[in-house]
Write an enzyme that holds these catalytic residues in place. Structure first.
Site, PDB file in Angstrom:
ATOM      1  N   ASN A  14      10.442   6.578  -5.624  1.00  0.00           N
ATOM      2  CA  ASN A  14       9.150   6.019  -5.376  1.00  0.00           C
ATOM      3  C   ASN A  14       8.690   5.315  -6.760  1.00  0.00           C
ATOM      4  OD1 ASN A  14       6.829   5.311  -4.501  1.00  0.00           O
ATOM      5  ND2 ASN A  14       6.029   7.427  -4.312  1.00  0.00           N
ATOM      6  N   TRP A  15       8.805   4.157  -6.848  1.00  0.00           N
ATOM      7  CA  TRP A  15       8.543   3.522  -7.855  1.00  0.00           C
ATOM      8  C   TRP A  15       6.760   3.234  -8.040  1.00  0.00           C
ATOM      9  CZ3 TRP A  15      12.670  -0.802  -9.189  1.00  0.00           C
ATOM     10  CH2 TRP A  15      13.803  -0.040  -9.739  1.00  0.00           C
ATOM     11  N   LYS A  16       6.297   3.712  -7.072  1.00  0.00           N
ATOM     12  CA  LYS A  16       4.716   3.444  -6.930  1.00  0.00           C
ATOM     13  C   LYS A  16       4.491   1.935  -7.425  1.00  0.00           C
ATOM     14  CE  LYS A  16       4.155   8.243  -7.188  1.00  0.00           C
ATOM     15  NZ  LYS A  16       3.459   9.333  -7.771  1.00  0.00           N
ATOM     16  N   HIS A 104       1.153   8.680   2.061  1.00  0.00           N
ATOM     17  CA  HIS A 104       1.256   9.278   0.923  1.00  0.00           C
ATOM     18  C   HIS A 104      -0.242   9.651   0.496  1.00  0.00           C
ATOM     19  CE1 HIS A 104       2.094   9.841  -3.553  1.00  0.00           C
ATOM     20  NE2 HIS A 104       3.282   9.920  -3.223  1.00  0.00           N
ATOM     21  N   GLU A 159       4.269  17.179   0.102  1.00  0.00           N
ATOM     22  CA  GLU A 159       3.795  16.778  -1.030  1.00  0.00           C
ATOM     23  C   GLU A 159       2.742  17.175  -1.440  1.00  0.00           C
ATOM     24  OE1 GLU A 159       1.315  12.803  -0.256  1.00  0.00           O
ATOM     25  OE2 GLU A 159       2.551  12.891  -2.176  1.00  0.00           O
ATOM     26  N   SER A 200       6.636  15.905  -8.981  1.00  0.00           N
ATOM     27  CA  SER A 200       7.443  16.396 -10.214  1.00  0.00           C
ATOM     28  C   SER A 200       8.472  16.959 -10.200  1.00  0.00           C
ATOM     29  CB  SER A 200       6.521  17.618 -10.717  1.00  0.00           C
ATOM     30  OG  SER A 200       5.166  17.111 -10.771  1.00  0.00           O
TER      31      SER A 200
HETATM   32  P1  PGA Z   1       5.935  12.529  -8.953  1.00  0.00           P
HETATM   33  O1  PGA Z   1       5.607  11.572  -7.752  1.00  0.00           O
HETATM   34  O2  PGA Z   1       7.559  12.604  -8.846  1.00  0.00           O
HETATM   35  O3  PGA Z   1       5.772  11.564 -10.145  1.00  0.00           O
HETATM   36  O4  PGA Z   1       5.252  13.708  -9.158  1.00  0.00           O
HETATM   37  C1  PGA Z   1       5.988  11.905  -6.538  1.00  0.00           C
HETATM   38  C2  PGA Z   1       5.427  11.045  -5.519  1.00  0.00           C
HETATM   39  O5  PGA Z   1       4.176  10.970  -5.365  1.00  0.00           O
HETATM   40  O6  PGA Z   1       6.076  10.665  -4.540  1.00  0.00           O
END
Ligand code: PGA
Length: 244
Positions: A14-16, A104, A159, A200
């Site tokens: 997930n590159w956001k 999300h 999540e 994380s």
């Molecule tokens: P993270 O993000 O691995 O940086 O904690 C996970 C997510 O929000 O999909």
């Protein structure tokens, strides 16, 4: 039982809201170095790699040599039409998008998404053969209309928002809590769908989740997926024993 093909461990990057085209190109070049490419080819039956790229990069990923699958990070509640700024399922499908993150916690937090909206997004995805990855912190965040669809068309991600990395700092959820949560959800929902964990996940902790949580079918990896080496290291540790 989930079909054999679906037993592949799903690893979603997930590159956001990150990466220009140039940065994505450099990432790909490093990620698909020859020995990694060969490793991935040899393990395609056991691992499915998915890129949840920003909308601006979905077209870039369409390259014909590309073996991984694409996800969008959101989907419109509308079909095509006069909805300025929206990206509907039909247009995502046109770019071979196979998965879509829905609900999300960052969308709930910054864009006020609620279950009523998420139900519509789920409908749009499924109607267009896009597999939804429904993101939830608690059972209450799982939209009620999941009952309208077959379990093999659904993926649910646990999540907890406090476990999401912040500015590169990791705050992973305890693997035992992930295990208990997934077991509880599966029991209460009575759904034989795939369950993922996100928050994380990194090369140091991913194995702990796999070893501890039988129900786990994959990860959504945010920060650690921005670095090709770290992401590949996670993928390599996710090989599951094949059932006979
Ligand atoms: P993270 O993000 O691995 O940086 O904690 C996970 C997510 O929000 O999909």
């Amino acid at each position: 039982m989930i079909a054999d093909m679906e037993k592949k461990f799903l690893v979603v990057a997930n590159w956001k809201a990150n990466k220009t085209v140039e940065e994505a190109r450099a990432w790909m070049k490093e990620f698909y170095a020859e020995e990694r490419w060969n490793w991935l080819k040899n393990n395609l039956e056991r691992i499915e790699v998915v890129f949840a790229a920003p909308f601006t990069l979905l077209h870039f990923f369409e390259a014909p040599h590309f073996d991984a699958h694409l996800a969008s990070q959101d989907i419109s509640v509308f079909s095509t039409g006069p909805y300025t700024g929206e990206v509907p399922a039909e247009l995502l499908k046109d770019l071979a998008v196979r998965y879509c993150l829905i609900g999300h916690s960052e969308r709930r937090k910054y864009f006020g998404e609620n279950n009523a909206l998420i139900e519509k997004k789920l409908d749009q995805a499924i109607k267009n053969d896009i597999t939804p990855i429904i993101c939830a912190q608690s059972l209450e965040e799982i939209p009620a209309n999941i009952r309208n669809y077959p379990a093999d068309k659904l993926v649910i991600m646990y999540e907890p928002s406090e476990a999401i990395s912040t500015e590169g700092n990791y705050h992973p959820e305890n693997p035992e809590t992930v295990k208990r949560t997934l077991e509880d959800w599966q029991k209460k929902l009575n759904l034989d769908c795939r369950f993922l964990y996100g928050g994380s996940v990194n090369p140091e902790n991913c194995k702990l989740y796999i070893v501890n949580c039988n129900l786990l079918s994959g990860f959504v990896v945010g920060h650690a997926s921005l670095d090709p080496e770290e992401f590949f290291s996670i993928i390599k540790q996710c090989i599951l024993p094949l059932s006979s």
